[in-house]
Enzyme design. Structure first.
Site, PDB file in Angstrom:
ATOM      1  N   LYS A  39     -54.314 -68.054  15.067  1.00  0.00           N
ATOM      2  CA  LYS A  39     -54.652 -67.310  16.257  1.00  0.00           C
ATOM      3  C   LYS A  39     -54.191 -65.859  16.144  1.00  0.00           C
ATOM      4  O   LYS A  39     -54.705 -64.978  16.810  1.00  0.00           O
ATOM      5  CB  LYS A  39     -53.952 -67.937  17.470  1.00  0.00           C
ATOM      6  N   GLU A  95     -56.107 -60.513   8.487  1.00  0.00           N
ATOM      7  CA  GLU A  95     -54.875 -61.289   8.739  1.00  0.00           C
ATOM      8  C   GLU A  95     -53.922 -60.492   9.609  1.00  0.00           C
ATOM      9  O   GLU A  95     -53.879 -59.274   9.540  1.00  0.00           O
ATOM     10  CB  GLU A  95     -54.183 -61.579   7.397  1.00  0.00           C
ATOM     11  N   ASP A  96     -53.145 -61.194  10.386  1.00  0.00           N
ATOM     12  CA  ASP A  96     -52.126 -60.527  11.189  1.00  0.00           C
ATOM     13  C   ASP A  96     -50.949 -60.120  10.313  1.00  0.00           C
ATOM     14  O   ASP A  96     -50.513 -58.976  10.328  1.00  0.00           O
ATOM     15  CB  ASP A  96     -51.654 -61.427  12.347  1.00  0.00           C
ATOM     16  N   ASP A  99     -46.509 -63.044   4.860  1.00  0.00           N
ATOM     17  CA  ASP A  99     -45.069 -63.263   4.680  1.00  0.00           C
ATOM     18  C   ASP A  99     -44.839 -63.744   3.246  1.00  0.00           C
ATOM     19  O   ASP A  99     -44.732 -62.938   2.327  1.00  0.00           O
ATOM     20  CB  ASP A  99     -44.595 -64.253   5.742  1.00  0.00           C
ATOM     21  N   PHE A 148     -38.498 -61.731  11.639  1.00  0.00           N
ATOM     22  CA  PHE A 148     -39.542 -62.394  12.412  1.00  0.00           C
ATOM     23  C   PHE A 148     -40.002 -61.484  13.550  1.00  0.00           C
ATOM     24  O   PHE A 148     -39.197 -61.036  14.361  1.00  0.00           O
ATOM     25  CB  PHE A 148     -39.039 -63.721  12.979  1.00  0.00           C
ATOM     26  N   ARG A 161     -47.743 -63.215  22.633  1.00  0.00           N
ATOM     27  CA  ARG A 161     -48.905 -62.648  21.944  1.00  0.00           C
ATOM     28  C   ARG A 161     -49.449 -61.434  22.691  1.00  0.00           C
ATOM     29  O   ARG A 161     -50.150 -60.604  22.127  1.00  0.00           O
ATOM     30  CB  ARG A 161     -50.028 -63.689  21.834  1.00  0.00           C
TER      31      ARG A 161
HETATM   32  P1  5GP Z   1     -47.091 -66.895   4.875  1.00  0.00           P
HETATM   33  O1  5GP Z   1     -47.932 -68.052   4.431  1.00  0.00           O
HETATM   34  O2  5GP Z   1     -47.549 -65.587   4.294  1.00  0.00           O
HETATM   35  O3  5GP Z   1     -45.636 -67.147   4.630  1.00  0.00           O
HETATM   36  O4  5GP Z   1     -47.193 -66.828   6.450  1.00  0.00           O
HETATM   37  C1  5GP Z   1     -48.338 -66.367   7.078  1.00  0.00           C
HETATM   38  C2  5GP Z   1     -48.436 -66.831   8.515  1.00  0.00           C
HETATM   39  O5  5GP Z   1     -47.154 -67.162   9.056  1.00  0.00           O
HETATM   40  C3  5GP Z   1     -48.991 -65.733   9.383  1.00  0.00           C
HETATM   41  O6  5GP Z   1     -50.396 -65.766   9.440  1.00  0.00           O
HETATM   42  C4  5GP Z   1     -48.327 -66.011  10.707  1.00  0.00           C
HETATM   43  O7  5GP Z   1     -49.077 -66.959  11.430  1.00  0.00           O
HETATM   44  C5  5GP Z   1     -46.990 -66.614  10.327  1.00  0.00           C
HETATM   45  N1  5GP Z   1     -45.912 -65.619  10.266  1.00  0.00           N
HETATM   46  C6  5GP Z   1     -45.308 -65.104   9.166  1.00  0.00           C
HETATM   47  N2  5GP Z   1     -44.363 -64.216   9.485  1.00  0.00           N
HETATM   48  C7  5GP Z   1     -44.369 -64.137  10.838  1.00  0.00           C
HETATM   49  C8  5GP Z   1     -43.623 -63.362  11.779  1.00  0.00           C
HETATM   50  O8  5GP Z   1     -42.747 -62.545  11.471  1.00  0.00           O
HETATM   51  N3  5GP Z   1     -43.934 -63.564  13.088  1.00  0.00           N
HETATM   52  C9  5GP Z   1     -44.893 -64.437  13.505  1.00  0.00           C
HETATM   53  N4  5GP Z   1     -45.094 -64.547  14.815  1.00  0.00           N
HETATM   54  N5  5GP Z   1     -45.605 -65.178  12.647  1.00  0.00           N
HETATM   55  C10 5GP Z   1     -45.359 -65.027  11.327  1.00  0.00           C
END
Ligand code: 5GP
Length: 174
Positions: A39, A95-96, A99, A148, A161
């Site tokens: 989302k 992508e938002d 990480d 985070f 959000r």
């Molecule tokens: P990754 O697979 O790159 O570790 O994580 C990606 C997903 O984890 C993002 O699309 C998001 O939904 C969530 N995510 C990663 N870091 C954060 C953060 O700092 N805050 C929030 N709210 N979601 C995060």
């Protein structure tokens, strides 16, 4: 809830405009398909498409996120797949936040198998330190520290959000 503003609303808006300008130039005459990852990316998606000046279509997919935890589980689940075929389309994933990069790598593998004409990534936020790979993201809004964050579509346990800025989530006060 304690929060510390990391990226102000105006700064976000200016950067979104810059990204949209670059995308509009790079994808001129390519009729790109923008794929938003739900989302978290819905606010970014809504803002960036209104600054993109070339014809394009969009679609959304939903993948599982962290739930109520703030650390990655490493497990990616597709909750909603795309409606439209990608064959021969110039696909730009929106992508938002990146990480560990696990989610993005998984989505890219999945979409690459559908034979798009090209496949690139636009991410608003990039915790580069966390995944130590500069080559995943083609259009990057901001590099941020490994903390985070919430707001501008990003949640903690589905809340916050709606914040118009990006903040570091510090603690939850009941
Ligand atoms: P990754 O697979 O790159 O570790 O994580 C990606 C997903 O984890 C993002 O699309 C998001 O939904 C969530 N995510 C990663 N870091 C954060 C953060 O700092 N805050 C929030 N709210 N979601 C995060």
């Amino acid at each position: 809830m304690k929060r510390r503003v990391l990226i102000e609303e105006k700064t976000l808006q200016n950067r979104v405009k810059e990204l949209a300008k670059q995308i509009s130039e790079d994808y001129k005459d390519k009729n790109p398909l923008l794929v938003g990852v739900l989302k978290g990316a819905f606010v970014f998606m809504a803002d960036i498409i209104r600054e993109i000046t070339i014809p394009h279509t969009l679609d959304f997919m939903a993948v599982s996120s962290y739930g109520a935890s703030t650390t990655t589980s490493g497990v990616v689940r597709i909750l909603k797949d795309l409606d439209a075929p990608l064959f021969n389309r110039h696909v730009l994933i929106v992508e938002d936040i990146v990480d560990s990069g696990l989610t993005l790598r998984y989505i890219m593998r999945l979409l690459a198998a559908r034979s798009p004409a090209s496949l690139k990534v636009c991410a608003l936020l990039d915790k580069t330190e966390a995944h130590q790979s500069m080559d995943l993201v083609d259009y990057r809004g901001f590099e941020i520290p490994n903390q985070f964050v919430i707001g501008y579509g990003l949640d903690y346990d589905q809340y916050y959000r709606n914040l118009p800025y990006i903040a570091v989530f510090e603690e939850k006060v009941p």
